[in-house]
Scaffold this active site. Structure first.
Site, PDB file in Angstrom:
ATOM      1  N   GLU A   1      -5.006  -1.306   0.658  1.00 20.06           N
ATOM      2  CA  GLU A   1      -4.905  -2.411  -0.056  1.00 20.06           C
ATOM      3  C   GLU A   1      -5.320  -4.169   0.485  1.00 20.06           C
ATOM      4  O   GLU A   1      -5.483  -4.269   1.482  1.00 20.06           O
ATOM      5  CB  GLU A   1      -3.203  -2.659  -0.060  1.00 20.06           C
ATOM      6  CG  GLU A   1      -2.698  -3.137   0.690  1.00 20.06           C
ATOM      7  CD  GLU A   1      -0.854  -3.164  -0.272  1.00 20.06           C
ATOM      8  OE1 GLU A   1      -1.669  -3.833  -1.212  1.00 20.06           O
ATOM      9  OE2 GLU A   1       0.213  -2.895   0.556  1.00 20.06           O
TER      10      GLU A   1
ATOM     11  N   ASP B   1      -5.286  -1.340  -4.664  1.00 20.49           N
ATOM     12  CA  ASP B   1      -4.937  -0.141  -3.925  1.00 20.49           C
ATOM     13  C   ASP B   1      -5.184   1.292  -4.168  1.00 20.49           C
ATOM     14  O   ASP B   1      -6.195   1.747  -4.996  1.00 20.49           O
ATOM     15  CB  ASP B   1      -3.701  -0.539  -4.972  1.00 20.49           C
ATOM     16  CG  ASP B   1      -2.351   0.067  -3.463  1.00 20.49           C
ATOM     17  OD1 ASP B   1      -1.627  -0.019  -3.576  1.00 20.49           O
ATOM     18  OD2 ASP B   1      -2.822   1.100  -2.818  1.00 20.49           O
TER      19      ASP B   1
END
Length: 352
Positions: free
Chosen positions: A102, A6
């Site tokens: 992500e 992320d």
DNA sequence: TCTGGGGTCCTGTTGCGA
DNA sequence: TCTGTCGCAACAGGACCC
């Protein structure tokens, strides 16, 4: 082992690279604070003032009057994202991007923490971007873990420790539990993921009926059989929508917006070499309620005029059922197909 | 301080043909 | 011919994600 990667405050990080003068200052990437804009991403300096994603830009400015607003530039973010994921693909055998910032990857053999560190280091050195990673045996645990030490952290959940890792966290941190489910669960005394994992069938059906509940309880137990897919997913639908600064009641003006958006959709279909069988028009009223009207054709279309005609007639249908000013209109296409348009829809295929 | 834009997936209802 | 019902596709709304 699976890792969830992320990027930290991605949009803001890119803007800081483009304009180094912003470094160290509270920055918000988002919409107009004098209109109806919201915060897309806040820099970590801005977060100190309690500014968060999805907050209205006006509220962000109230919390920190000196905050600097930057308009989002998605094209640039997509370019940075593509370069970042290309770099990760050089280092991991299977990579599944699930958003602009992500994705999941299968870690190379070796010590999981060391492998995650190598990837994090490469992203920092070669892209000058900070990211957080969560490592576990399955997707849901890896995702929750990547959030545990943000920004710039790595969290490894050892095999067998999945349920214990999740158990004490608030239910809302489990992906799939949104605001509505959280209210129901917490009101029933189910405040942690561990409590959700232990619900019996009767209570579960009562609180979260349908397939959703069964799925969420399994995830709460740290069970998630979804594989990491290396295949890029093809779009299922494409849409365009716009919230007006001031509610609009003029039908011709609304038609104008829909036709302009239909041109954008047609261009997007053209780029992908696709056609669409279904057109959907969306209306949001001042009380925030949403109406959608859709129509499917026997044959795919890809030109702006045909999409626009259909979108406008669907809008008229919605406005006949509920007239009055609207806050937002949007148009979307679905039923996408690789094949190009063969014929225009027959007259009798158009909705009334 | 009112709440964006672009998506996916699930669910309940309805209409229709076999 | 009438009726029921089964299965499917379309439609509409809602929850959730970043």
């Amino acid at each position: 082992m699976i890792a969830h990667l992320d990027l930290d405050a991605f949009f803001a990080a890119v803007e800081l690279h483009r304009n180094p003068g912003l470094r160290g200052k509270p920055v918000v990437v988002g919409g107009n604070p004098d209109g109806r804009g919201v915060v897309a991403t806040a820099s970590y300096e801005a977060r100190r003032y309690g500014i968060r994603s999805a907050m209205s830009s006006a509220e962000a400015r109230r919390r920190c009057p000196s905050v600097i607003f930057v308009r989002p530039d998605h094209r640039t973010y997509r370019e940075w994202s593509a370069r970042m994921w290309a770099l990760v693909r050089e280092m991991a055998p299977v990579v599944e991007q699930v958003g602009i910032d992500e994705g999941y990857l299968v870690l190379p053999d070796g010590d999981p923490h060391e492998q995650a560190e190598l990837i994090q280091l490469a992203v920092r050195e070669r892209m000058r971007l900070s990211c957080s990673l969560g490592v576990a045996t399955c997707k849901v645990v890896a995702k929750v873990a990547s959030d545990a030490r943000k920004p710039g952290g790595i969290t490894v959940v050892p095999p067998g420790g999945e349920a214990a890792f999740l158990a004490r966290l608030p239910v809302r941190t489990l992906p799939g539990v949104g605001p509505k489910a959280e209210v129901r669960l917490v009101a029933a005394g189910v405040a942690t993921i561990g409590a959700l994992a232990e619900l019996d069938d009767a209570r579960l059906t009562e609180l979260l009926p349908g397939r959703v509940g069964v799925e969420l309880r399994l995830r709460a137990q740290g069970v998630d059989p979804r594989p990491v897919s290396g295949e890029p997913a093809e779009a299922i639908s494409i849409s365009n929508e716009e919230t007006f600064d001031v509610d609009v009641r003029d039908r011709d003006e609304l038609h104008g917006h829909l036709r302009r958006m239909s041109e954008g959709l047609a261009a997007s279909l053209d780029r992908r070499g696709m056609s669409a069988r279904t057109v959907t028009t969306k209306v949001r009223y001042p009380d925030f309620s949403i109406a959608t009207r859709s129509h499917s054709l026997g044959v795919g279309i890809d030109d702006a005029a045909a999409i626009g005609d259909l979108a406008c007639s669907l809008l008229d249908r919605a406005l006949r059922q509920r007239p009055g000013p609207v806050r937002l209109v949007g148009v979307g296409v679905s039923g996408l197909d690789r094949h190009r348009q063969l014929a225009l829809p027959m007259e009798d295929e158009l909705p009334p």
